[in-house]
Scaffold this active site. Structure first.
Site, PDB file in Angstrom:
ATOM      1  N   GLY A  20       1.656   6.836  -0.440  1.00 13.17           N
ATOM      2  CA  GLY A  20       2.797   6.140  -1.028  1.00 13.17           C
ATOM      3  C   GLY A  20       4.007   7.028  -1.140  1.00 13.17           C
ATOM      4  CE1 TYR A 155      -9.961   1.429  -0.610  1.00 12.97           C
ATOM      5  CE2 TYR A 155     -11.303   2.436   1.099  1.00 12.97           C
ATOM      6  CZ  TYR A 155     -10.071   2.211   0.520  1.00 12.97           C
ATOM      7  OH  TYR A 155      -8.947   2.755   1.084  1.00 12.97           O
TER       8      TYR A 155
END
Length: 266
Positions: A20, A155
């Site tokens: 990010g 996940y």
């Protein structure tokens, strides 16, 4: 190459570190005003300060997107600085658990962090993009969505949900000027991954130099056609392209940035 992002504003969730951070910094370097998001105010502010020192524009929004109240706080804070044109749903987490260890509650937590966090931000920001007739929604997915492994089943499934919802959203946004796509990274060499590989190298016999370790670790863990791990900047480059006007004709697509780890013609 000018990606023509000057005048655009982007929110990258989970951008106080790792992938990010690389994404939000590249978008800022390309001229977009950015909102750095995280749950740790000090870390998020540190990333924003680096962006400002590099000549970019950066605000900060703090909140836990796994809750409705946290998503409200993040959206409201982000919108104080102006409309959001580009939403990158990157925030997420995972447990190091196998099938029998991961309880239904763990699955719920993973879906809240990895799937519903993005849905919450789509609900809060995409209607305004639609009204303005232009916008970008980009999910950060992954190869495990298509080729899951035995470990981390919650996940794996959450990544598949990210891919699926992005295509569904693209259909919903037909003729709106807003696109929805996925960038699917392979194994990326963030600092924590490099530290792990260095620690494992002696026992695995991967060599002593970093070049040897990376090549052999990639061979054993993530066989691909490039023979190494990806770099955060390579994911950021893919996101920046999809955020640009050069990607106006791309929607409902998955852009794999994995060195060929996923071996599929389609």
């Amino acid at each position: 190459m000018d990606l023509k992002l000057v005048g655009k504003r982007a929110l990258v969730t989970g951008s106080s570190s790792g992938l990010g951070e690389a994404i939000v910094r590249m978008l800022a370097a390309e001229g977009a005003a950015v909102v750095v998001h995280g749950r740790d105010e000090n870390r998020a502010n540190a990333v924003a300060e680096v962006i400002r020192l590099e000549g970019g524009q950066a605000d900060v929004a703090i909140g836990d997107l796994a809750t409705d109240s946290g998503a409200d706080t993040v959206a409201n804070t982000a919108l104080k600085g102006g409309a959001i044109d580009i939403l990158v749903n990157n925030a997420g987490a995972y447990h190091h658990m196998n099938w029998m260890e991961a309880t239904p509650q763990n699955w719920i937590e993973t879906y809240e962090s990895n799937v519903l966090s993005g849905v919450r931000m789509i609900h809060r920001l995409v209607p305004q993009m639609r009204e303005r007739g232009w916008g970008r929604v980009i999910q950060i997915g992954g190869g495990l969505a298509q080729q899951p492994i035995p470990m981390q089943p919650d996940y794996n499934a959450s990544l598949a949900a990210r891919h699926n919802l992005a295509v569904s959203l693209a259909r919903e946004l037909k003729d709106s000027g807003v696109t929805s796509n996925v960038v699917a990274p392979g194994a990326i060499l963030v600092p924590s991954v490099k530290a792990l590989l260095m620690n494992l190298a002696p026992a695995k016999g991967w060599g002593t130099t970093w070049d040897e370790i990376e090549r052999n670790a990639a061979r054993d863990f993530v066989p691909n056609d490039i023979g190494r791990f990806g770099r955060p900047e390579e994911i950021a480059g893919a996101v920046s392209y999809l955020a640009s006007s050069f990607a106006d004709y791309i929607s409902g697509a998955v852009l794999r940035v994995d060195g060929g780890t996923i071996r599929s013609a389609f």
